[in-house]
Design a protein around this motif. Structure first.
Motif, mmCIF file in Angstrom:
data_model
loop_
_atom_site.group_PDB
_atom_site.id
_atom_site.type_symbol
_atom_site.label_atom_id
_atom_site.label_comp_id
_atom_site.label_asym_id
_atom_site.label_seq_id
_atom_site.Cartn_x
_atom_site.Cartn_y
_atom_site.Cartn_z
ATOM 1 N N ILE A 21 9.859 -17.089 2.829
ATOM 2 C CA ILE A 21 8.592 -17.204 3.557
ATOM 3 C C ILE A 21 8.461 -16.089 4.577
ATOM 4 O O ILE A 21 7.405 -15.442 4.697
ATOM 5 C CB ILE A 21 8.500 -18.589 4.247
ATOM 6 N N PHE A 22 9.538 -15.838 5.320
ATOM 7 C CA PHE A 22 9.479 -14.784 6.336
ATOM 8 C C PHE A 22 9.290 -13.411 5.685
ATOM 9 O O PHE A 22 8.590 -12.548 6.234
ATOM 10 C CB PHE A 22 10.744 -14.806 7.189
ATOM 11 N N ALA A 23 9.928 -13.196 4.535
ATOM 12 C CA ALA A 23 9.759 -11.918 3.846
ATOM 13 C C ALA A 23 8.313 -11.741 3.385
ATOM 14 O O ALA A 23 7.740 -10.653 3.505
ATOM 15 C CB ALA A 23 10.709 -11.834 2.652
ATOM 16 N N ALA A 24 7.716 -12.811 2.846
ATOM 17 C CA ALA A 24 6.319 -12.720 2.410
ATOM 18 C C ALA A 24 5.395 -12.447 3.592
ATOM 19 O O ALA A 24 4.467 -11.631 3.504
ATOM 20 C CB ALA A 24 5.908 -14.019 1.704
ATOM 21 N N LEU A 25 5.657 -13.127 4.722
ATOM 22 C CA LEU A 25 4.840 -12.896 5.909
ATOM 23 C C LEU A 25 4.979 -11.460 6.405
ATOM 24 O O LEU A 25 3.998 -10.811 6.787
ATOM 25 C CB LEU A 25 5.233 -13.874 7.020
ATOM 26 N N SER A 26 6.213 -10.970 6.416
ATOM 27 C CA SER A 26 6.433 -9.609 6.907
ATOM 28 C C SER A 26 5.759 -8.587 5.993
ATOM 29 O O SER A 26 5.171 -7.610 6.464
ATOM 30 C CB SER A 26 7.935 -9.323 7.008
ATOM 31 N N ALA A 27 5.844 -8.806 4.677
ATOM 32 C CA ALA A 27 5.180 -7.889 3.746
ATOM 33 C C ALA A 27 3.667 -7.929 3.941
ATOM 34 O O ALA A 27 2.993 -6.887 3.906
ATOM 35 C CB ALA A 27 5.536 -8.251 2.307
ATOM 36 N N ALA B 109 16.553 -2.271 -5.561
ATOM 37 C CA ALA B 109 15.468 -1.625 -6.306
ATOM 38 C C ALA B 109 14.223 -2.507 -6.332
ATOM 39 O O ALA B 109 13.096 -2.017 -6.141
ATOM 40 C CB ALA B 109 15.935 -1.310 -7.729
ATOM 41 N N ALA B 110 14.414 -3.805 -6.563
ATOM 42 C CA ALA B 110 13.271 -4.719 -6.627
ATOM 43 C C ALA B 110 12.554 -4.775 -5.284
ATOM 44 O O ALA B 110 11.314 -4.791 -5.230
ATOM 45 C CB ALA B 110 13.730 -6.111 -7.043
ATOM 46 N N ALA B 111 13.314 -4.819 -4.179
ATOM 47 C CA ALA B 111 12.692 -4.852 -2.852
ATOM 48 C C ALA B 111 11.884 -3.590 -2.610
ATOM 49 O O ALA B 111 10.757 -3.636 -2.076
ATOM 50 C CB ALA B 111 13.759 -5.025 -1.779
ATOM 51 N N ALA B 112 12.436 -2.426 -3.009
ATOM 52 C CA ALA B 112 11.718 -1.162 -2.815
ATOM 53 C C ALA B 112 10.438 -1.133 -3.643
ATOM 54 O O ALA B 112 9.380 -0.683 -3.173
ATOM 55 C CB ALA B 112 12.628 0.007 -3.178
ATOM 56 N N ILE B 113 10.514 -1.640 -4.883
ATOM 57 C CA ILE B 113 9.325 -1.646 -5.748
ATOM 58 C C ILE B 113 8.261 -2.584 -5.188
ATOM 59 O O ILE B 113 7.076 -2.240 -5.125
ATOM 60 C CB ILE B 113 9.724 -2.051 -7.185
ATOM 61 N N VAL B 114 8.684 -3.776 -4.779
ATOM 62 C CA VAL B 114 7.723 -4.746 -4.237
ATOM 63 C C VAL B 114 7.015 -4.167 -3.016
ATOM 64 O O VAL B 114 5.786 -4.237 -2.887
ATOM 65 C CB VAL B 114 8.439 -6.062 -3.875
ATOM 66 N N MET B 115 7.790 -3.582 -2.112
ATOM 67 C CA MET B 115 7.188 -3.038 -0.890
ATOM 68 C C MET B 115 6.286 -1.857 -1.202
ATOM 69 O O MET B 115 5.238 -1.671 -0.566
ATOM 70 C CB MET B 115 8.287 -2.637 0.083
ATOM 71 N N SER B 116 6.673 -1.040 -2.185
ATOM 72 C CA SER B 116 5.835 0.093 -2.567
ATOM 73 C C SER B 116 4.512 -0.393 -3.147
ATOM 74 O O SER B 116 3.437 0.137 -2.804
ATOM 75 C CB SER B 116 6.566 0.963 -3.592
ATOM 76 N N VAL B 117 4.565 -1.379 -4.036
ATOM 77 C CA VAL B 117 3.338 -1.908 -4.644
ATOM 78 C C VAL B 117 2.438 -2.516 -3.573
ATOM 79 O O VAL B 117 1.218 -2.286 -3.549
ATOM 80 C CB VAL B 117 3.686 -2.945 -5.727
ATOM 81 N N VAL B 118 3.033 -3.298 -2.672
ATOM 82 C CA VAL B 118 2.247 -3.911 -1.598
ATOM 83 C C VAL B 118 1.592 -2.834 -0.738
ATOM 84 O O VAL B 118 0.406 -2.907 -0.397
ATOM 85 C CB VAL B 118 3.147 -4.831 -0.739
ATOM 86 N N GLY B 119 2.375 -1.828 -0.366
ATOM 87 C CA GLY B 119 1.838 -0.775 0.490
ATOM 88 C C GLY B 119 0.743 0.021 -0.174
ATOM 89 O O GLY B 119 -0.318 0.278 0.430
ATOM 90 N N VAL B 120 0.951 0.449 -1.419
ATOM 91 C CA VAL B 120 -0.061 1.250 -2.121
ATOM 92 C C VAL B 120 -1.323 0.433 -2.340
ATOM 93 O O VAL B 120 -2.450 0.937 -2.176
ATOM 94 C CB VAL B 120 0.506 1.766 -3.454
ATOM 95 N N THR B 121 -1.162 -0.858 -2.692
ATOM 96 C CA THR B 121 -2.333 -1.716 -2.894
ATOM 97 C C THR B 121 -3.145 -1.836 -1.610
ATOM 98 O O THR B 121 -4.382 -1.773 -1.625
ATOM 99 C CB THR B 121 -1.896 -3.116 -3.366
ATOM 100 N N ALA B 122 -2.431 -2.008 -0.475
ATOM 101 C CA ALA B 122 -3.133 -2.121 0.807
ATOM 102 C C ALA B 122 -3.851 -0.828 1.171
ATOM 103 O O ALA B 122 -4.879 -0.844 1.854
ATOM 104 C CB ALA B 122 -2.139 -2.498 1.910
ATOM 105 N N ALA B 123 -3.323 0.317 0.721
ATOM 106 C CA ALA B 123 -3.916 1.609 1.082
ATOM 107 C C ALA B 123 -5.059 1.997 0.164
ATOM 108 O O ALA B 123 -5.990 2.704 0.585
ATOM 109 C CB ALA B 123 -2.836 2.689 1.048
ATOM 110 N N ILE B 124 -5.005 1.561 -1.092
ATOM 111 C CA ILE B 124 -6.018 2.002 -2.056
ATOM 112 C C ILE B 124 -7.403 1.473 -1.701
ATOM 113 O O ILE B 124 -8.414 2.152 -1.912
ATOM 114 C CB ILE B 124 -5.604 1.571 -3.481
#
Length: 883
Positions: free
Chosen positions: A763-769, A850-865
């Motif tokens: 839950i905390f990870a989802a909130l932080s992301a 690797a999964a954490a890096a991919i998840v954070m990258s997808v979240v970040g790029v989606t938020a920026a697009i």
């Protein structure tokens, strides 16, 4: 300055409006008198007004000097700044809601988590002089602890000189008829001075007396406050009433006050204790060698743990001739009572969860700092004008800090409300883990923490924007007011977002590691089939089942009725069911002295088939394995391996071993023949531990008062419960069922030690992301709005939409990449923290990183697009005309 003068200045703060009116009236009166004097000298009214003002001097300067003299100026300024901050939030309600919501999330989660930490780890025990309460245990090694025997306890209590009270606790259950239905209550057997150990005085009546724990004394009982309310409606006339516990009369002599003992669990994973009655040791119990008592004691004033330990070692040396040879190397341990209440796993889980909410708070602070920087960028012209008009930078910083203080206070108030909700909804999900002394609530300590954290957050989120926005030449700010924020501000905001990405990646990586461990634990073979199996406890009272013959008459009749119920495939009784623990005993070869500690478990002939445990060699138990027949035992594969390694027994079938024969007052060892080997059954709830060596004995040869009934059904196991209740009622209407659970529920409970950290960190990870994504969205959105002119020029010169989008996304990827590098380093540094909670998963698992890096990258790029795509739709003509 005198105290009277100080008080007058403080009191002036609450009369500020009145004093301002009086000051204005006084200034006007002086000016009018000066004007009249000037007119009398022959000046016309206009010249007289100018002359009066010239003679009086600067009116505002005089007023400021008067205000400084009459009150505490910094408090007055703070009040004005707070009012200004509140007015600003009312004008920009969208910003206010977002900022307060982000702060409430961070402060509320931290406040709720601190309430757990405070209740479980920081608060002193809710008893007088809690540091004097200790547990006393036998210590087979320096790291292991064991309960003690009756004889050892009585010797320690009689001969020690360091304690003013000592009690021996043991488990107890009893059946009470409640509104015509038998209800099993959990309780404890204790010594007469048990409540003197804890310094607890009853709400009603009295505690036990010394003469009442002797054999032959009248049976008395003390009730918990919760049981008094639940089963007797809080009846004040309960004292001296006789209760039939297991059909034996017990006189109620006291009711405990509400509080800790209402949560004191008689057994792990079960309901709290409802009653306390006395251990009146029989001669057989005094002579027995069973380790069944758990002593607690209160040290005398001034006695240290080291002195108490030395005292008990001296006593043990005095009784050395009564200690069996195999226990000569044992010692005795004295430890603070509170140290036993929180295990290492729970302590680590609490600290990991606390660290996670702190990281979420830091991300919330970073987001709010970005919001304030963005909001401040729009105020740069206002701030520049104020600087040009003479406002000092210190005054501007103070004002902006006051505005952040307003946000912090409002966020703190909302956070306390959120914490109250979390405490009511989340904390009850983990009552088994928390110690019985832990009262998780919003008390003054927790509210003080919430206040402190609100002030700290106010300073954290306010200092940087205040300094940045009040710095730099005023002229430059005025000139750039229409051209957007500076590149320095954008770089600063991107650095903050990069830090958010790093922290979020740490939490995501940790949650993935724990989740993979949980998956591995769920795949652990427990050696039994959990589907469609219902278990329950039955405690036979001594008054109606005083010996093995009565027990033997009850058991076949019960099982015949249960097995005749439609839908039941098989049924069995045992001492314990899988994953709920079982006792340990020493196994040795006939005539030998070398001992092997094994798990000791009673079971009937149908137990292995009901639980789906395979017999891999020899046979299981049969109905012929009963009282009066040769003793037999069945062992698991883990014990077969240990017999081979320890005693050199290559073929266990037919071998003889010595094991205790317990039950109905018997405590002796007998030689048993190994007749079968079965698969490894998990008896402990910790699935990460290796398989225990287990010796099974027929329950008919070692009967037990407390038994577990298990049934395997063709369909839904719980559907058979009413029929089982009726079958037991037909055999003995005074027996009560308790601990009714399916094996699936028991198996799920064994995973709770990891499942709770998994969902908390998840839950905390989802909130932080989410917060990091919002921060990145805000930065890109603000950057796009500030670069409208540049984008318009590019598109007017022929740039295509894809090129503009690519330019913005590349900038975002740079920020995300920097955050990922820092975050991966942070996750690597924290592997020691999560290592002990992992199971068959490396703390450096490349998949998790690797999964954490991919998840954070997808979240970040989606938020920026989303804001970047808006930039591609900019009309060049409109963008240039706006300049």
């Amino acid at each position: 300055m005198t105290i009277r003068r100080r008080l007058a200045r403080i009191f002036a703060l609450v009369r500020a409006n009145r004093l301002e009116r009086e000051l204005g009236d006084e200034v006007r009166a002086h000016l009018e008198l000066a004007e009249h004097d000037a007119i009398a000298r022959g000046l016309d009214p206009a010249e007289a007004r100018r002359d009066a003002l010239r003679q009086f001097g600067g009116i505002e300067q005089m007023k400021e000097a008067h205000r400084d003299d009459r009150s505490v100026r910094w408090i007055e300024n703070l009040i004005k700044d707070v009012r200004y901050g509140l007015a600003g939030l009312r004008r920009d309600r969208g910003f206010a809601l977002i900022a307060i919501g982000v702060l409430a999330l961070g402060i509320g989660a931290n406040t709720a988590m601190f309430s757990v930490v405070d209740a479980a780890l920081l608060k002193p025990l809710p008893f007088p002089d809690p540091d004097r309460i200790v547990r006393i245990m036998e210590a087979p090694t320096t790291t292991t602890r064991n309960s003690t025997t009756t004889g050892t306890f009585e010797a320690l209590k009689r001969l020690s000189r360091s304690f003013e009270a000592m009690s021996a606790e043991s488990l107890s259950t009893a059946t009470l008829m409640v509104r015509g239905e038998p209800t099993r209550l959990n309780g404890r057997y204790v010594s007469a001075d048990h409540f003197a150990v804890f310094g607890v005085q009853p709400l009603l009546g009295r505690t036990f007396r010394a003469e009442e724990d002797q054999p032959g004394a009248a049976a008395v009982v003390i009730l918990s406050h919760a049981a008094w309310q639940t089963y007797f409606g809080g009846d004040a006339g309960i004292l001296d009433r006789e209760l039939l516990l297991d059909n034996e009369p017990h006189r109620v002599i006291g009711v405990l006050p509400p509080g800790a003992f209402d949560r004191h669990r008689a057994r792990p994973l079960q309901e709290p204790a409802s009653f306390w009655r006395l251990n009146a040791f029989t001669p057989e119990e005094r002579a027995a060698s069973s380790h069944w008592l758990n002593p607690v004691a209160r040290m005398k004033p001034g006695v240290s743990l080291e002195q108490a330990h030395t005292d008990l070692l001296t006593v043990r040396a005095q009784i050395a001739d009564t200690i069996p040879a195999w226990k000569k190397e044992w010692s005795v341990a004295v430890e603070p009572f509170d140290r036993q209440l929180v295990g290492d796993t729970l302590r680590q889980s609490i600290f990991i969860a606390l660290g996670a909410v702190v990281l979420v708070l830091l991300i919330a602070c970073a987001n709010l700092t970005n919001l304030l920087l963005s909001r401040g960028a729009a105020r740069r012209k206002e701030i520049a004008v104020r600087i040009a008009l003479g406002a000092s930078r210190a005054r501007l910083v103070a004002q902006m800090l006051a505005e952040s203080l307003v946000l912090g206070v409002l966020g703190g108030v909302a956070g306390v409300g959120l914490a109250a909700i979390l405490i009511r909804t989340v904390v009850p999900l983990m009552p088994v883990d928390l110690p019985f002394t832990a009262d998780v609530s919003l008390d003054l300590r927790v509210l003080g923490f919430a206040s402190a954290i609100a002030l700290v957050v106010s300073a954290i989120v306010g200092v940087l924007p205040a300094i940045r926005l009040s710095s730099g030449p005023a002229a430059a700010a005025l000139n750039s007011a229409t051209r957007g924020s500076s590149g320095q501000h954008n770089r600063l905001r991107r650095i903050i977002v990069g830090a958010e990405v790093a922290v979020s990646l740490v939490l995501i990586c940790g949650s993935i590691l724990l989740f993979r461990s949980l998956i591995r634990l769920q795949q652990v073979d427990i050696g039994a089939r959990v589907e469609n199996v219902l278990t329950m406890s039955i405690d036979l009272p001594w008054s109606r089942y005083p010996d093995g013959h009565h027990w033997s008459a009850f058991y076949p009749l019960l099982m015949d009725r249960v097995r005749a119920i439609p839908g039941i495939e098989s049924a069995s009784i045992s001492g314990d069911v899988p994953l709920e623990g079982t006792g340990g005993e020493n196994l040795r070869l006939p005539g030998g002295d070398e001992r092997l500690l094994v798990r000791f478990k009673r079971a009937d002939a149908e137990y292995f088939s009901t639980m789906g445990i395979p017999v891999v060699a020899g046979r299981g138990f049969t109905p012929e394995d009963r009282l009066g027949t040769p003793f037999v035992t069945v062992i698991n594969q883990a014990l077969a391996a240990r017999l081979r390694d320890t005693f050199g027994i290559q073929e266990p079938l037919g071998a003889s071993v010595d094991l205790p024969v317990l039950g109905f007052g018997r405590d002796r060892r007998s030689t048993m023949t190994i007749v079968g080997v079965i698969g490894n059954e998990r008896v402990q709830s910790d699935l990460r531990a290796p398989n225990d060596p287990i010796a099974y004995v027929p329950i008919a040869q070692a009967p037990r008062m407390a038994i577990k009934l298990a049934v395997r059904t063709h369909g839904d196991a719980m559907a058979a419960l009413p029929s089982i209740r009726e079958a037991i009622r037909q055999v003995d209407p005074q027996l009560a069922l308790a601990d009714i659970k399916t094996m699936a529920q028991i198996w799920s409970g064994s995973l709770s030690g990891l499942r709770q950290p998994v969902w908390l960190i998840g839950i905390f990870a989802a909130l932080s992301a989410l917060l990091a994504a919002l921060g990145l969205y805000g930065v890109v959105s603000h950057s796009v709005s500030q670069q409208q002119r540049e984008i318009g020029i590019r598109m007017a010169l022929g740039a295509r939409s894809g090129e503009v989008l690519s330019m913005i996304v590349r900038s975002v990827l740079t920020t995300i990449a920097a955050g990922l590098v820092i975050g991966l380093g942070g996750a690597f540094a924290l592997t020691r923290v999560t290592h002990s909670l992992l199971f068959e998963v490396s703390a450096l698992d490349p998949f998790a990183f690797a999964a954490a890096a991919i998840v954070m990258s997808v979240v970040g790029v989606t938020a920026a697009i989303i804001p970047a795509s808006r930039a591609t739709r900019v009309d060049p003509t409109t963008a240039l005309r706006s300049e």
